[in-house]
Design an enzyme around this catalytic site. Sequence first.
Site, PDB file in Angstrom:
ATOM      1  N   HIS A   1      21.237 -28.524   4.382  1.00  0.00           N
ATOM      2  CA  HIS A   1      21.892 -29.612   3.639  1.00  0.00           C
ATOM      3  C   HIS A   1      22.528 -30.548   4.668  1.00  0.00           C
ATOM      4  O   HIS A   1      22.932 -30.105   5.748  1.00  0.00           O
ATOM      5  CB  HIS A   1      22.971 -28.971   2.756  1.00  0.00           C
ATOM      6  CG  HIS A   1      23.635 -29.881   1.775  1.00  0.00           C
ATOM      7  ND1 HIS A   1      24.608 -30.777   2.136  1.00  0.00           N
ATOM      8  CD2 HIS A   1      23.471 -30.027   0.437  1.00  0.00           C
ATOM      9  CE1 HIS A   1      25.026 -31.431   1.060  1.00  0.00           C
ATOM     10  NE2 HIS A   1      24.347 -30.994   0.016  1.00  0.00           N
TER      11      HIS A   1
ATOM     12  N   ASP B   1      26.352 -21.273   6.126  1.00  0.00           N
ATOM     13  CA  ASP B   1      26.669 -22.108   4.972  1.00  0.00           C
ATOM     14  C   ASP B   1      26.293 -21.310   3.720  1.00  0.00           C
ATOM     15  O   ASP B   1      25.117 -21.191   3.379  1.00  0.00           O
ATOM     16  CB  ASP B   1      25.875 -23.417   5.072  1.00  0.00           C
ATOM     17  CG  ASP B   1      25.973 -24.260   3.807  1.00  0.00           C
ATOM     18  OD1 ASP B   1      26.570 -23.800   2.822  1.00  0.00           O
ATOM     19  OD2 ASP B   1      25.423 -25.384   3.809  1.00  0.00           O
TER      20      ASP B   1
ATOM     21  N   GLN C   1      25.220 -21.938  -1.494  1.00  0.00           N
ATOM     22  CA  GLN C   1      24.277 -21.563  -2.559  1.00  0.00           C
ATOM     23  C   GLN C   1      24.103 -20.047  -2.667  1.00  0.00           C
ATOM     24  O   GLN C   1      23.377 -19.577  -3.546  1.00  0.00           O
ATOM     25  CB  GLN C   1      22.904 -22.207  -2.297  1.00  0.00           C
ATOM     26  CG  GLN C   1      22.920 -23.720  -2.323  1.00  0.00           C
ATOM     27  CD  GLN C   1      23.227 -24.296  -3.706  1.00  0.00           C
ATOM     28  OE1 GLN C   1      23.106 -23.623  -4.728  1.00  0.00           O
ATOM     29  NE2 GLN C   1      23.647 -25.552  -3.734  1.00  0.00           N
TER      30      GLN C   1
ATOM     31  N   LYS D   1      30.478 -24.313  -6.897  1.00  0.00           N
ATOM     32  CA  LYS D   1      29.116 -23.784  -7.047  1.00  0.00           C
ATOM     33  C   LYS D   1      29.139 -22.316  -7.475  1.00  0.00           C
ATOM     34  O   LYS D   1      28.117 -21.761  -7.834  1.00  0.00           O
ATOM     35  CB  LYS D   1      28.340 -23.956  -5.743  1.00  0.00           C
ATOM     36  CG  LYS D   1      28.157 -25.437  -5.389  1.00  0.00           C
ATOM     37  CD  LYS D   1      27.133 -25.647  -4.346  1.00  0.00           C
ATOM     38  CE  LYS D   1      27.244 -27.011  -3.715  1.00  0.00           C
ATOM     39  NZ  LYS D   1      26.598 -28.063  -4.514  1.00  0.00           N
TER      40      LYS D   1
ATOM     41  N   CYS E   1      20.113 -34.050  -0.626  1.00  0.00           N
ATOM     42  CA  CYS E   1      20.874 -34.062   0.644  1.00  0.00           C
ATOM     43  C   CYS E   1      20.180 -33.205   1.690  1.00  0.00           C
ATOM     44  O   CYS E   1      20.848 -32.474   2.448  1.00  0.00           O
ATOM     45  CB  CYS E   1      22.311 -33.599   0.449  1.00  0.00           C
ATOM     46  SG  CYS E   1      23.251 -34.676  -0.615  1.00  0.00           S
TER      47      CYS E   1
END
Length: 421
Positions: free
Chosen positions: A138, A215, A218, A241, A379
């Site tokens: 991203h 990261d 998700q 999220k 993104c």
Amino acid sequence: MSAAGARAEVVTPAPVGFDVARLRHEFPILRSHVNGHPLVYLDNAATAQKPRSVVEAEADFTLLGNANVHRGVHTLSQRATQAYDDARATLARFINAPDPAELIFTAGTTASLNLVAQSHGRTVLTPGDEILLTEMEHHSNIVPWQLLAGQVGAVVRAIPVTDAGALDLAAAARLIGPRTRIVAVAHVSNVLGTVNPVAELAGLAHAAGAVVVVDGAQAVPHLPVDVQALGADFYVASGHKMYGPTGVGFLWGRRALLEAMPPWLGGGGMIQQVSFDGTTYAPVPARFEAGTPPISQAIGMAAAARWLQALPWAEVEAHERDLLDYATALVSRVPGVRVVGTAPGKVSVLSFVLDGIHPHDVGTVLDTRGVAVRASHHCAQPLMRRLKTPGTVRASFAVYNTRAEAEALAEGLHEVRKVFG
Ligand code: PLP
């Protein structure tokens, strides 16, 4: 909502082991209508809906417990401080962090990554050092590193992605070398749903003396996360999220790394002593939480973590896998569909392109039927370039989605095909 009838041959009962209908009651928005149709919310990777318990935790604090943290001698402030510290401990447990003091509240994943880049990165990198990303990142896990590279004279490189949307581990092994200082990777891709082999990457990175930044934006809604088992050095995520509030997220880091990092933002709450002759800083985590933090949001995020932890995980994973498989089969029957991202073990994110039809047109027609998907570059422009497409349509499934909603998506796509030929 169901597409039963016209395509009854594809409608089969879901092997659901837990009560999705009951779960959906916790999300009033899922009973709403959009453009005259029941809402089919398949944009969960952009932001998930919030259960009542999350909203109520935030509202209860705001209506009955609101005070600033850390600075008050009065009772309400002390209670607020306790609630905020409890939220930190809950989130530390949620990712199996060894120590709650290693968890810093931020405004979200983007803020956390910028903090690692500007504080850790700026301290340890020298000209010619390398920051290794992947082609599926991203922009939040690309641009902060590019900014840093420009400031310190470092080089940004990217691990390639295979045609199936998996990370090329052999290439990663070749790319990680003595100049690699930071390997920053998505735990789960927001476009492909691919679950990256973080532990293997961490092994390679650590052998070369690099740190691993993960990261997890998700990953946290779909997988139980154990930062110690992953071998991560930093792990970041956003509240919204994982069924929690916007405006809050966290950065977890190994204590020794955090303690060696200088403050990035200065202000109230992050100091020990301030004078015009020099200022000293608070220990972690306060050192990185300048100003009034997102207090009610942190409390709401902790409520989301508790809500997630109370779910029967084996059944949740089976349900989400079933939704993904079912939706993939239905969508693949639409003439001209190409599914993007077929790595084994992926989470319930389904990206695809429809031959000759722009993703925005697909998203717009679906919206007229109440079906909310994302149609864009997500993104992730470098990944779009790799996939040779300006964008994809992305249907991302959450724990509260149903097979009937997958059918509504597929029916909508057949309609798109009719409209655009
Ligand atoms: N990383 C990934 C993989 C994402 O999917 C997103 C958001 O879509 C982000 C980072 C940025 O998250 P936020 O906008 O909450 O900071």
